[in-house]
Design a protein around this motif. Structure first.
Motif: not given
Ligand code: NAG
Ligand code: NAG
Ligand code: NAG
Length: 304
Positions: A148, A151-152
């Motif tokens: 999470s 993933n940016l």
């Protein structure tokens, strides 16, 4: 000839507007270049933080296993010592006491030790199941957090934009992104250590359950061994010998290894080295029959 300078001026004007626009477009690349190291740093921080959290959970598991083994060992030593104590009484009876009655008592001791062995295995099976599911859980949690965060996307700022038409919008978005990327790591580290702490706490519960499983089984064993001593007097008409004075009279109070004094098993634990507990780690399955059934006490004579 008159029109020529005007044409030139017009041409130059268009050229300079276009060039300014192109400069901004190129600044997008500069902004992107600034963002790259920040992203790399973020990824490195995330990878390191996650790796550190995994290493820490691995350490937690290691300490847990060491602790479980030492608890098991101390309970086993207690059981072995208690057995030796009862057999000392049985074997030390005068010849006037019925030998077949004493033989039954030895068998009873033997059977109850085997039952205790079954209980050791059962307690450990519970630990095994709980530990496995806790490890799966914490690794899933650590995995989720890692993805999470990484993933940016760097390039989503370009979505719906044209680098030659509205470069400034892209530059603004990149600058915004840079500051959000720079803020991320601190809270990640904190979240990860909370996950590891929670994991450690849950393993503490597993350990407590294990200790209470062992304690209950130990109490059962002690009760049955006490019963054997009563049967020795009441049924076999023997008499209890005076308390053992020759073997380990004083050192018996010393604590053995266990690391966590708060949750110490409440048994008085023998420290000494009567032969057995070298092969302590594995789950011994005590179901195989004794090799010499006719003289069940013989094998234990040496323990005394
Ligand atoms: C991960 O990427 C997808 C696709 O670009 C996006 O929709 C989602 O919001 C991203 N998640 C995070 C936490 O950035
Ligand atoms: C891992 O353990 C070290 C040393 O105890 C600690 O400094 C660090 O914050 C821990 N990291 C995580 C993610 O729990
Ligand atoms: C930052 C982040 O994504 N944290 C998540 C870590 O994993 C737990 C459990 O899956 C989530 O509840 C957190 O939101």
């Amino acid at each position: 000839m008159k029109a020529f300078p005007v044409a030139v001026a017009l041409f130059l004007g268009v050229l300079s507007i276009t060039q300014a626009q192109r400069e901004t477009s190129l600044r997008v690349i500069d902004a992107l270049r600034e963002l790259h190291p920040a992203y790399k740093e973020l990824r490195d921080v995330v990878v390191n933080a996650v790796a550190s959290a995994k290493l820490n959970s691995s350490e937690v598991v290691y300490k847990f296993n060491v602790d479980i083994a030492s608890r098991k060992e101390s309970f086993m030593q207690t059981a072995i010592k208690s057995e030796a104590n009862v057999l000392r009484q049985v074997d030390g009876q005068p010849t006037s006491v019925d030998t077949s009655c004493l033989g039954f008592l030895r068998q009873s001791v033997d059977v109850n030790m085997n039952l205790a062995g079954v209980s050791f295995t059962n307690c450990l099976n519970n630990v095994d199941a709980s530990l496995s599911s806790e490890i799966v859980r914490v690794y899933n949690e650590l995995q989720v957090n890692e993805t999470s965060f990484v993933n940016l996307s760097v390039y989503d700022v370009f979505r719906g934009q044209n680098v030659f038409v509205n470069p400034q919008t892209i530059v603004d978005r990149l600058v915004e992104k840079l500051s959000s990327v720079q803020q991320a790591p601190a809270e990640l580290t904190q979240e990860l250590s909370q996950l590891v702490d929670a994991f450690e706490g849950r393993l503490g519960d597993v350990r407590a359950a294990y200790t209470s499983c062992l304690t209950m089984n130990d109490q059962l064993l002690q009760t049955t061994l006490q019963t054997v001593l009563q049967q020795l007097q009441q049924i076999c008409l023997g008499a209890l010998l005076p308390a053992a004075s020759t073997e380990e009279p004083t050192e018996g109070t010393e604590e053995p290894v266990p690391t966590d004094p708060a949750t110490e098993p409440a048994t008085e634990v023998p420290t000494e080295s009567e032969a057995p507990p070298a092969e302590v780690e594995e789950t011994e399955v005590p179901s195989e029959p004794q090799p010499e059934p006719s003289t069940p006490g013989a094998a234990y004579g040496m323990v005394l």
